[in-house]
Design a protein around this motif. Structure first.
Motif, mmCIF file in Angstrom:
data_model
loop_
_atom_site.group_PDB
_atom_site.id
_atom_site.type_symbol
_atom_site.label_atom_id
_atom_site.label_comp_id
_atom_site.label_asym_id
_atom_site.label_seq_id
_atom_site.Cartn_x
_atom_site.Cartn_y
_atom_site.Cartn_z
ATOM 1 N N GLU A 68 0.830 -1.210 0.000
ATOM 2 C CA GLU A 68 0.000 0.000 0.000
ATOM 3 C C GLU A 68 0.865 1.260 0.000
ATOM 4 O OE1 GLU A 68 -3.262 0.302 -0.391
ATOM 5 O OE2 GLU A 68 -3.218 -1.862 -0.745
ATOM 6 N N GLN A 69 1.973 1.208 0.737
ATOM 7 C CA GLN A 69 2.881 2.353 0.759
ATOM 8 C C GLN A 69 3.479 2.595 -0.618
ATOM 9 O OE1 GLN A 69 3.431 4.523 3.049
ATOM 10 N NE2 GLN A 69 5.138 5.638 2.119
ATOM 11 N N GLN A 70 3.845 1.504 -1.293
ATOM 12 C CA GLN A 70 4.394 1.639 -2.639
ATOM 13 C C GLN A 70 3.358 2.200 -3.597
ATOM 14 O OE1 GLN A 70 7.736 1.094 -3.380
ATOM 15 N NE2 GLN A 70 7.737 0.933 -1.157
ATOM 16 N N LYS A 71 2.105 1.762 -3.461
ATOM 17 C CA LYS A 71 1.027 2.301 -4.296
ATOM 18 C C LYS A 71 0.837 3.787 -4.031
ATOM 19 C CE LYS A 71 -1.783 -1.900 -4.815
ATOM 20 N NZ LYS A 71 -3.103 -2.509 -4.497
ATOM 21 N N TRP A 72 0.851 4.154 -2.743
ATOM 22 C CA TRP A 72 0.664 5.567 -2.374
ATOM 23 C C TRP A 72 1.766 6.422 -2.993
ATOM 24 C CZ3 TRP A 72 3.022 9.664 -0.114
ATOM 25 C CH2 TRP A 72 2.212 10.697 0.352
ATOM 26 N N GLU A 73 3.013 5.953 -2.875
ATOM 27 C CA GLU A 73 4.132 6.732 -3.416
ATOM 28 C C GLU A 73 4.044 6.819 -4.935
ATOM 29 O OE1 GLU A 73 7.729 5.023 -1.980
ATOM 30 O OE2 GLU A 73 7.353 5.588 0.121
ATOM 31 N N ASP A 77 3.624 10.272 -6.974
ATOM 32 C CA ASP A 77 4.569 10.653 -8.025
ATOM 33 C C ASP A 77 3.896 10.765 -9.387
ATOM 34 O OD1 ASP A 77 6.518 10.629 -6.102
ATOM 35 O OD2 ASP A 77 7.269 8.631 -6.597
ATOM 36 N N LEU A 78 2.659 10.281 -9.482
ATOM 37 C CA LEU A 78 1.884 10.428 -10.710
ATOM 38 C C LEU A 78 1.022 11.681 -10.663
ATOM 39 C CD1 LEU A 78 0.632 9.417 -13.397
ATOM 40 C CD2 LEU A 78 -0.971 8.079 -12.007
ATOM 41 N N TYR A 79 0.294 11.840 -9.556
ATOM 42 C CA TYR A 79 -0.638 12.960 -9.453
ATOM 43 C C TYR A 79 0.060 14.324 -9.499
ATOM 44 C CZ TYR A 79 -4.741 10.123 -8.286
ATOM 45 O OH TYR A 79 -5.801 9.251 -8.338
ATOM 46 N N LEU A 80 1.119 14.479 -8.725
ATOM 47 C CA LEU A 80 1.743 15.798 -8.617
ATOM 48 C C LEU A 80 2.276 16.320 -9.957
ATOM 49 C CD1 LEU A 80 3.519 15.615 -5.145
ATOM 50 C CD2 LEU A 80 1.244 16.446 -5.730
ATOM 51 N N PRO A 81 3.010 15.502 -10.729
ATOM 52 C CA PRO A 81 3.448 16.003 -12.047
ATOM 53 C C PRO A 81 2.269 16.306 -12.978
ATOM 54 C CG PRO A 81 4.761 14.099 -11.413
ATOM 55 C CD PRO A 81 3.628 14.192 -10.436
ATOM 56 N N LEU A 215 -11.116 17.233 -11.837
ATOM 57 C CA LEU A 215 -11.304 15.789 -11.703
ATOM 58 C C LEU A 215 -10.062 15.131 -11.111
ATOM 59 C CD1 LEU A 215 -13.106 14.907 -15.066
ATOM 60 C CD2 LEU A 215 -14.097 14.800 -12.774
ATOM 61 N N LEU A 216 -8.896 15.515 -11.611
ATOM 62 C CA LEU A 216 -7.647 14.924 -11.144
ATOM 63 C C LEU A 216 -7.374 15.312 -9.691
ATOM 64 C CD1 LEU A 216 -5.241 13.198 -12.126
ATOM 65 C CD2 LEU A 216 -4.040 15.318 -12.629
ATOM 66 N N LEU A 217 -7.654 16.554 -9.342
ATOM 67 C CA LEU A 217 -7.424 17.010 -7.973
ATOM 68 C C LEU A 217 -8.331 16.271 -6.994
ATOM 69 C CD1 LEU A 217 -5.935 18.950 -6.099
ATOM 70 C CD2 LEU A 217 -7.715 20.641 -6.534
ATOM 71 N N ASP A 218 -9.595 16.095 -7.342
ATOM 72 C CA ASP A 218 -10.515 15.359 -6.474
ATOM 73 C C ASP A 218 -10.048 13.913 -6.298
ATOM 74 O OD1 ASP A 218 -12.112 17.548 -6.121
ATOM 75 O OD2 ASP A 218 -13.569 16.992 -7.664
ATOM 76 N N SER A 219 -9.596 13.303 -7.380
ATOM 77 C CA SER A 219 -9.111 11.931 -7.309
ATOM 78 C C SER A 219 -7.861 11.839 -6.431
ATOM 79 C CB SER A 219 -8.815 11.405 -8.715
ATOM 80 O OG SER A 219 -8.348 10.070 -8.663
ATOM 81 N N ALA A 220 -6.961 12.807 -6.558
ATOM 82 C CA ALA A 220 -5.733 12.816 -5.748
ATOM 83 C C ALA A 220 -6.070 12.968 -4.274
ATOM 84 C CB ALA A 220 -4.819 13.953 -6.208
ATOM 85 N N ARG A 221 -7.035 13.817 -3.972
ATOM 86 C CA ARG A 221 -7.419 14.006 -2.570
ATOM 87 C C ARG A 221 -7.969 12.714 -1.974
ATOM 88 N NH1 ARG A 221 -10.389 19.884 -3.309
ATOM 89 N NH2 ARG A 221 -8.615 21.175 -2.703
ATOM 90 N N ARG A 222 -8.729 11.976 -2.761
ATOM 91 C CA ARG A 222 -9.276 10.714 -2.268
ATOM 92 C C ARG A 222 -8.172 9.665 -2.103
ATOM 93 N NH1 ARG A 222 -13.113 11.700 -6.292
ATOM 94 N NH2 ARG A 222 -12.150 10.080 -7.585
ATOM 95 N N ASP A 223 -7.388 9.465 -3.141
ATOM 96 C CA ASP A 223 -6.379 8.400 -3.129
ATOM 97 C C ASP A 223 -5.258 8.664 -2.130
ATOM 98 O OD1 ASP A 223 -7.719 6.927 -4.953
ATOM 99 O OD2 ASP A 223 -6.439 7.392 -6.658
#
Length: 253
Positions: A68-73, A77-81, A215-223
């Motif tokens: 889960e930690q690897q998924k989070w990281e 690293d996907l959302y921010l760029p 849409l991307l920001l909402d998804s990032a906040r959830r994930d």
């Protein structure tokens, strides 16, 4: 002699009785001790079994937490760029709009001069979009194809794809609207150019960028568990946890 013979059997009987009582008590205590040892062995085996089960659970949880930690990281690293790219893309679209806005300041009393200046501004806008906007769109699309399809919601990837094809989609929608307006008498056949102006095209792309960003920001906040706190009693919205805070300042809500 007779007295001795009478006494000996009694002595032997007493000795045998004592020995029997002693060995009987010994065997009884030995049985208790054996049962105690068997119970202790069983308890020890249970403890060993529980300890092994606990270790297996701990190991499994540790592995799951690591995954889960690897998924989070990876998601971070996907959302921010991607958010950075969308913010940059939005800024470029605003710049293109500003270039286009210069048309509104033209003097249209001299129609030929107006058309010439307008075409010049339109060419400047197209060159800017080709040089500054389209490369960023390609960078966003490439990142989506390489990594985004693994974790992003279908709605987001679909909208990013629509963003890339925004002009084609806008042209189809505009032409459909044009046909409907002509059919219902709200426009004439000669009005088709007003449905395909470059001004509308740039505005449409800007709106598509804003929607993709939200849409991307909402998804990032959830994930990433970066959920904004509820509005407090003072009426002021509490801050959203970083890193999304830096992005919300750069893109319209």
């Amino acid at each position: 002699m007779l007295a001795v013979m009478t006494w000996v059997p009694l002595l032997l009987t007493a000795i045998c009785s004592g020995a029997a009582a002693y060995f009987g008590a010994y065997l009884k205590e030995a049985g208790k001790l054996r049962k105690l040892n068997e119970s202790l062995d069983e308890t020890t085996e249970q403890i060993r079994s529980h300890t092994q089960a606990a270790e297996e659970v701990r190991s499994k949880l540790s592995k799951e937490m690591w995954v889960e930690q690897q998924k989070w990281e990876f998601k971070r690293d996907l959302y921010l760029p991607m958010l950075d790219i969308l913010v940059e893309l939005h800024e470029k679209c605003l710049k293109a709009n500003k270039i286009m806005d210069k048309i509104g300041n033209l003097d249209n009393e001299d129609w030929d001069r107006y058309q010439s200046d307008r075409n010049s501004i339109m060419n400047e806008t197209k060159e800017y979009i080709s040089r500054e906007v389209e490369p960023i769109e390609e960078k966003l699309w490439t990142l989506t194809l390489k990594k985004g399809n693994l974790f992003l919601d279908y709605e987001i990837t679909q909208h990013i794809e629509n963003l890339r094809n925004a002009e084609n989609i806008r042209s189809r929608e505009s032409f459909k609207q044009y046909q409907n307006d002509v059919k219902n008498g709200r426009a004439s056949v000669d009005d088709i150019n007003s449905y395909h102006s470059e001004e509308i095209s740039i505005s449409y792309k800007s709106e598509a960028v804003e929607k993709a960003y939200k849409l991307l920001l909402d998804s990032a906040r959830r994930d990433l568990a970066l959920i904004a706190k509820p509005i407090n009693p003072t009426g002021k919205k509490s801050k959203t946890l970083r890193p999304s805070e830096t992005h919300t300042e750069n893109c319209p809500a």
